[in-house]
Design an enzyme around this catalytic site. Structure first.
Site: not given
Lengths: 390, 348
Positions: A125, A128, A243, A374
């Site tokens: 992937q 970022s 995801e 998170n």
């Protein structure tokens, strides 16, 4: 509500169990974060694909079995019970494939899904960037349209599996930076393209599990764009939903870990005298793993009956990443002074499992960070699930 | 595998939610507090009309014919409004206990339970008091390995003042012999406790959701530093944490409801897990919800306290945390095998 497996589901389990018992390598494969280990894992993906176990939920025409999500959960349970190898193509199979199935053209599905199922093309992937982590809409890696191509220039980072993968998928800026999430386009890029340079990053555990990718005038055919130009954010959020929501971490992974934790505790009850709190930690970790399983089945059954996944998906990622910390933390506390010495290398380690717990402990530290920290997940829950103001 | 609710079950849940929303407002709860707590006869009759006492009773006996898994979300909705608990005891626990009175006893009480004529109170193992015992026509009291069926004149009733003014609690002392004792009485007590624990857990899910909703509403309205406090991450994350715990307690409770409705393996583990998970969610909701309300939440005037107090008063009842933790430890650390992947629904 009927919490019993149907005869079909039971038969599916038996078939998976029998195949895995006959085929799972007896000795663990070398780490997929080495060239040798990656090749070994790629071969394993091919074996899975030959028996149509690599992507069970996909339609048969692309190499799957058209299995329900409950059957996928069953397969995962058998997979983890059997101690089978890490899936190196999880990014592709679990994150990209649902996006392609939903937003891809028929040509894209036919071109990309079968080699993905067979492990011939392993995916990384590419979300970022150095200046765009939690603030993903600030990403700036450019894609400039030039006839039937886009020309890419810029950099991606923290790209899992990129060190050895063949392809990557991600968001690139086709509009202006000020447009934020409206100026982004979802592209599939071969890491073998001229102008692509991959620089592995050594992780906390010493291995090259992720990498930086540099794009220097890389030509990408327009046919490798998923969705419309400028619509990439929407397409990507579908991926991110999967995801966070369901596919990235199946409950079986944590339930097997919880089983090992309780077994470790049973062998090392002598530690109870030293730390009466330990038993509670062990029990709580097991309970949370069980709760994660129940919640996932609940969601899977709803989705199998036509439901859709919403912002509640963000609760999953928080729950399993914190659960993983609980599990590994408890294990290291039980191991006590022996915890720092991986077995096999160190005679000090009393538990054959201690090296494995150490590795898992280190990787668990990354859980609350990757796939959207998170803190970002809590923002999403607060704003989209609870309706608090931005 | 079907871990979803049927359309009928959803409709019933919606009907209950609507009824409770109009019947059991915060103002009504405050009046109940002023009148000494518990469930008055008017509310009892209204609930009987709704069909609540027959929710678990087979259709051929005049009930709605659901099992615990089908009915669990009605209890959740009752928790959402902090409904007085005695009608829930009658609906959720009495139909299980009545057969121990024999065919004659059952025939005498069941129709009157369904019609709302008879009020049945239940004494749950380990609890110190029986809710609404003074208003009951029949008290079914489980104590140790003894089960008592008590009618007027066969027991003494002493009020106990809970800090939760919604509670109307009585210590009950029987003056007659039990209807059941010994191994059979112990079996009934154990099963009663399991059912009561699931009831409490489902109720706690509703309480937690109510507190979360109130706190969210407050955080959207209350402004400081020129903006709603709910726009601050420190506040958002307190409430997001509650949402996470609640999200992962819910399926645990639903599974436990399914388990108590039938002979399923690892029952104690499933039930105690449900109670622990729901209790954790409710206590976290109470703590963080109150924090978000700030000083206003610490006033008598604020409605938040109606739900906070029920969370705290319920925590020690229907098996307290220590009991449920012990049962989980017992199941996990002593049995022959340790359950792992693939075992959650095995042998159902």
């Amino acid at each position: 509500m009927d919490l019993r497996y149907t005869a079909t589901e039971q038969a599916f389990r038996e078939e998976a169990r029998a195949w895995l018992a006959a085929h799972v390598p007896r000795d663990p494969l070398p780490s997929p974060d080495t060239a040798e280990g990656f090749a070994a894992h790629r071969l394993w993906e091919q074996r899975l694909a030959e028996a149509r176990w690599s992507a069970v939920t996909w339609p048969a025409q692309y190499g799957g079995r058209g299995a329900t999500l409950v059957e996928w959960l069953i397969f995962e349970e058998e997979y983890y019970r059997a101690g089978a190898p890490v899936r190196i193509n999880a990014n592709g199979l679990h994150l990209l494939a649902p996006t392609l199935l939903e937003h891809g053209t028929p040509e894209q599905k036919a071109r990309f899904l079968p080699p993905m199922a067979k492990g011939e093309e392993v995916w990384a992937q590419a979300w970022s960037e150095p200046e765009a982590g939690s603030d993903l809409a600030a990403l700036r890696c450019r894609a400039v349209r030039d006839g039937d191509h886009y020309v890419l220039s810029g950099q991606k980072t923290w790209s899992t599996r990129a060190a050895f993968a063949d392809w990557c998928f991600g968001l690139f800026r086709t509009g202006s930076l000020g447009e934020r999430h409206r100026g982004l386009t979802f592209l599939l890029v071969s890491l073998r393209s001229p102008g692509v340079r991959v620089r592995p990053i050594r992780q906390l555990d010493g291995r090259a599990g992720f990498a930086e990718i540099f794009f220097d005038e890389v030509k990408v055919p327009v046919s490798q764009r998923v969705g419309e130009e400028g619509e990439g954010w929407k397409v990507a959020m579908a991926t991110a939903g999967f995801e966070r929501g369901l596919l990235l971490r199946s409950p079986a992974r944590f339930q097997e870990r919880a089983r090992r934790l309780v077994e470790l505790w049973r062998r090392r009850r002598d530690q109870l005298a030293r730390d009466p709190h330990l038993e509670d930690a062990v029990v709580q970790a097991w309970l949370d793993a069980e709760a994660y399983c129940l919640a996932t089945y609940h969601t899977a059954c709803r989705l199998d009956r036509g439901g859709v996944i919403g912002p509640e998906a963000s609760t999953n990622k928080i729950f399993w990443s914190e659960l993983d910390l609980l599990l590994c933390d408890a294990a290291l506390r039980i191991l006590g002074p022996a915890a720092e010495f991986p077995a096999g290398k160190e005679v000090l380690a009393k538990e054959a499992d201690s090296g494995r717990w150490l590795e898992e402990f280190l990787f668990a530290q990354a859980g609350p960070i990757y796939a959207g920290t998170n803190e970002i997940q809590r923002n999403i829950i607060a704003e989209r699930l609870l309706g608090l103001p931005r | 595998m079907d871990f979803t609710f049927s359309e009928d079950e959803c409709l019933l849940r919606d009907a209950a939610r609507e009824f409770f929303a109009t019947e059991m407002t915060a103002d009504r709860l405050r009046r109940i507090w002023e009148e000494g707590g518990g469930c008055d006869d008017r509310l009892w009759s209204a609930l009987a009309e709704l069909g609540l006492p027959g929710i678990l009773v087979p259709e051929e006996q005049g009930g709605l014919g659901l099992d615990e898994a089908g009915a669990v979300r009605v209890v959740e909705e009752a928790g959402y409004v902090a409904l007085p608990e005695s009608p829930l005891h009658a609906a959720w626990l009495a139909p299980f206990l009545l057969p121990t009175l024999g065919e004659e006893g059952r025939a005498r009480w069941l129709p009157r339970l369904l019609s709302g004529e008879a009020r049945i109170a239940v004494g749950i193992p380990g609890d110190l008091a029986v809710e609404d015992a003074d208003r009951a026509h029949l008290v079914l009291l489980s104590e140790g390995d003894a089960l008592f069926a008590l009618t007027a004149g066969s027991f003494r009733c002493e009020p106990r003042t809970s800090f939760d003014p919604g509670r109307r609690a009585f210590a009950v002392t029987p003056s007659i012999d039990p209807v059941c004792i010994g191994a059979e009485g112990a079996r009934i007590a154990a099963e009663l406790l399991d059912r009561a624990a699931v009831l409490a857990a489902a109720y706690e899910l509703g309480l937690a959701r109510r507190i979360l909703d109130l706190a969210v509403e407050h955080a959207r309205q209350r402004c400081q530093f020129g903006r709603p406090v709910g726009s601050f991450q420190a506040v958002k994350h307190l409430l997001a944490d509650v949402a996470v715990r609640l999200q992962f307690a819910r399926p645990v409770v639903y599974r436990a409801a399914w388990v108590v409705a039938r002979e399923a393996p690892r029952r104690a583990l499933a039930v105690s897990h449900a109670r622990l998970a729901a209790g954790q969610a409710a206590r976290l909701a109470a703590r963080n919800g109150l924090q978000v309300f700030g000083a206003m939440g610490y006033t008598w005037e604020c409605d938040l306290q109606l739900y906070l107090k029920r969370v705290w008063s319920l925590a020690g009842r229907c098996g307290d945390e220590a009991l449920h933790r012990r049962r989980v430890r017992q199941a996990l650390l002593v049995g022959d095998t340790v359950p792992g992947a693939g075992d959650t629904f095995a042998e159902n």
